[in-house]
Design a protein around this motif. Structure first.
Motif, PDB file in Angstrom:
ATOM      1  N   THR A  49      28.371 128.345   3.380  1.00 50.06           N
ATOM      2  CA  THR A  49      28.916 127.182   2.680  1.00 50.06           C
ATOM      3  C   THR A  49      30.409 127.093   2.955  1.00 50.06           C
ATOM      4  O   THR A  49      31.048 128.068   3.361  1.00 50.06           O
ATOM      5  N   ARG A  50      30.960 125.889   2.701  1.00 48.11           N
ATOM      6  CA  ARG A  50      32.403 125.693   2.854  1.00 48.11           C
ATOM      7  C   ARG A  50      32.901 124.860   1.695  1.00 48.11           C
ATOM      8  O   ARG A  50      32.171 124.037   1.148  1.00 48.11           O
ATOM      9  N   GLU A  51      34.190 125.084   1.312  1.00 51.34           N
ATOM     10  CA  GLU A  51      34.787 124.348   0.207  1.00 51.34           C
ATOM     11  C   GLU A  51      35.113 122.914   0.623  1.00 51.34           C
ATOM     12  O   GLU A  51      35.716 122.691   1.668  1.00 51.34           O
ATOM     13  N   TYR A  52      34.716 121.965  -0.238  1.00 53.40           N
ATOM     14  CA  TYR A  52      35.077 120.561  -0.040  1.00 53.40           C
ATOM     15  C   TYR A  52      35.495 119.970  -1.383  1.00 53.40           C
ATOM     16  O   TYR A  52      34.773 120.124  -2.381  1.00 53.40           O
ATOM     17  N   SER A  53      36.631 119.294  -1.408  1.00 52.58           N
ATOM     18  CA  SER A  53      37.042 118.601  -2.625  1.00 52.58           C
ATOM     19  C   SER A  53      36.039 117.497  -2.944  1.00 52.58           C
ATOM     20  O   SER A  53      35.545 116.812  -2.039  1.00 52.58           O
ATOM     21  N   ILE A  54      35.757 117.320  -4.212  1.00 55.41           N
ATOM     22  CA  ILE A  54      34.817 116.279  -4.629  1.00 55.41           C
ATOM     23  C   ILE A  54      35.471 114.909  -4.426  1.00 55.41           C
ATOM     24  O   ILE A  54      36.599 114.673  -4.842  1.00 55.41           O
ATOM     25  N   TYR A  55      34.738 114.027  -3.776  1.00 57.67           N
ATOM     26  CA  TYR A  55      35.239 112.705  -3.382  1.00 57.67           C
ATOM     27  C   TYR A  55      34.838 111.632  -4.389  1.00 57.67           C
ATOM     28  O   TYR A  55      35.514 110.613  -4.507  1.00 57.67           O
ATOM     29  N   SER A  56      33.755 111.856  -5.096  1.00 60.07           N
ATOM     30  CA  SER A  56      33.249 110.868  -6.061  1.00 60.07           C
ATOM     31  C   SER A  56      33.984 110.991  -7.391  1.00 60.07           C
ATOM     32  O   SER A  56      34.726 111.951  -7.634  1.00 60.07           O
ATOM     33  N   GLY A  57      33.775 110.004  -8.256  1.00 55.90           N
ATOM     34  CA  GLY A  57      34.408 110.002  -9.565  1.00 55.90           C
ATOM     35  C   GLY A  57      33.604 110.769 -10.600  1.00 55.90           C
ATOM     36  O   GLY A  57      32.405 111.004 -10.431  1.00 55.90           O
ATOM     37  N   GLU A  58      34.279 111.132 -11.670  1.00 54.39           N
ATOM     38  CA  GLU A  58      33.620 111.891 -12.734  1.00 54.39           C
ATOM     39  C   GLU A  58      32.438 111.142 -13.340  1.00 54.39           C
ATOM     40  O   GLU A  58      31.493 111.753 -13.830  1.00 54.39           O
ATOM     41  N   HIS A  59      32.488 109.818 -13.322  1.00 56.09           N
ATOM     42  CA  HIS A  59      31.477 109.030 -14.011  1.00 56.09           C
ATOM     43  C   HIS A  59      30.392 108.478 -13.075  1.00 56.09           C
ATOM     44  O   HIS A  59      29.470 107.797 -13.529  1.00 56.09           O
ATOM     45  N   ASP A  60      30.489 108.782 -11.783  1.00 50.27           N
ATOM     46  CA  ASP A  60      29.457 108.343 -10.844  1.00 50.27           C
ATOM     47  C   ASP A  60      28.167 109.119 -11.081  1.00 50.27           C
ATOM     48  O   ASP A  60      28.194 110.290 -11.469  1.00 50.27           O
ATOM     49  N   ASN A  61      27.030 108.479 -10.815  1.00 47.55           N
ATOM     50  CA  ASN A  61      25.753 109.165 -11.004  1.00 47.55           C
ATOM     51  C   ASN A  61      25.291 109.891  -9.742  1.00 47.55           C
ATOM     52  O   ASN A  61      24.135 110.265  -9.610  1.00 47.55           O
TER      53      ASN A  61
END
Length: 219
Positions: A49-61
């Motif tokens: 695995t590799r680290e990736y910053s989350i691109y989606s918003g907190e409220h996205d499903n």
């Protein structure tokens, strides 16, 4: 793998953004995170695995990550080959690259990124569309810009180091050295470690206190 705990997430879609970057949209599966955190993602078959910053918003499903394909990499070339319906491993979110929890809409932010370091800012803005920000994105040329239409054109400054096609010709450090930064309550830095070191020194030299700077180095 970096940790023992992981969860399977099915791919909803894969979207090419530039020649070398793409967005994987995954089923969220009730995963909770704070915008600015990262997750480790990898293909099931090879165990890496590799680290990736989350691109989606907190409220996205759904859950999204922005990925740069690295030649001969252990993870990104394999992820590039996957399609909707395939399953990836996702490890629990980590990190403290957060927006302040208090008086968020009363502050003015400067977001500085190089390359895919723009990912957490995309998550910031998707989660809190009313925040007051200036986004400084450094790339070599305009072909490396990452979904610029998502951002308010009055708040995005594309710095191109090898062309005149962006909003500013030169590196982010040049823009920062030539502009007044005193109006910003907090400065966020994300991307290349050398950029972060250079900008941190520049900001301190311009009188920006260290407690007003947050940084997330990618490599």
């Amino acid at each position: 793998m970096n940790r023992a705990e992981f969860f399977p997430h099915r791919i909803i879609s894969k979207t090419d953004v530039t020649k070398s970057t793409f967005v994987l949209r995954l089923e969220r599966n009730n995963l909770e995170f704070r915008t600015g955190q990262h997750i480790n993602v990898g293909p099931v078959e090879n165990g890496y695995t590799r680290e990736y910053s989350i691109y989606s918003g907190e409220h996205d499903n759904y859950l999204e990550v922005l990925i740069k394909e690295v030649s001969n990499g252990f993870v990104s070339p394999h992820l590039r080959k996957l399609n909707s319906g395939d399953v990836v491993m996702v490890e629990p979110p980590l990190g403290y690259f957060f927006l302040p929890s208090e008086h968020l809409l009363q502050k003015k932010f400067l977001f500085v990124a190089t390359g895919t370091g723009i990912a957490p800012y995309h998550s910031f803005i998707k989660s809190w569309s009313d925040i007051d920000y200036t986004l400084l994105h450094g790339v070599t040329d305009i072909s490396e810009s990452i979904q610029p239409s998502f951002y308010d054109p009055n708040q995005l400054i594309l710095c191109t180091s090898r062309s005149n096609e962006g909003h500013f010709s030169g590196r982010v450090t040049k823009w920062l050295s030539e502009n007044d930064l005193q109006g910003y309550d907090h400065v966020y830095l994300c991307g290349n470690r050398n950029m972060i070191n250079d900008v941190y020194y520049l900001l301190n030299k311009k009188g920006i206190e260290s407690e007003k700077i947050s940084a997330e180095a990618y490599f």
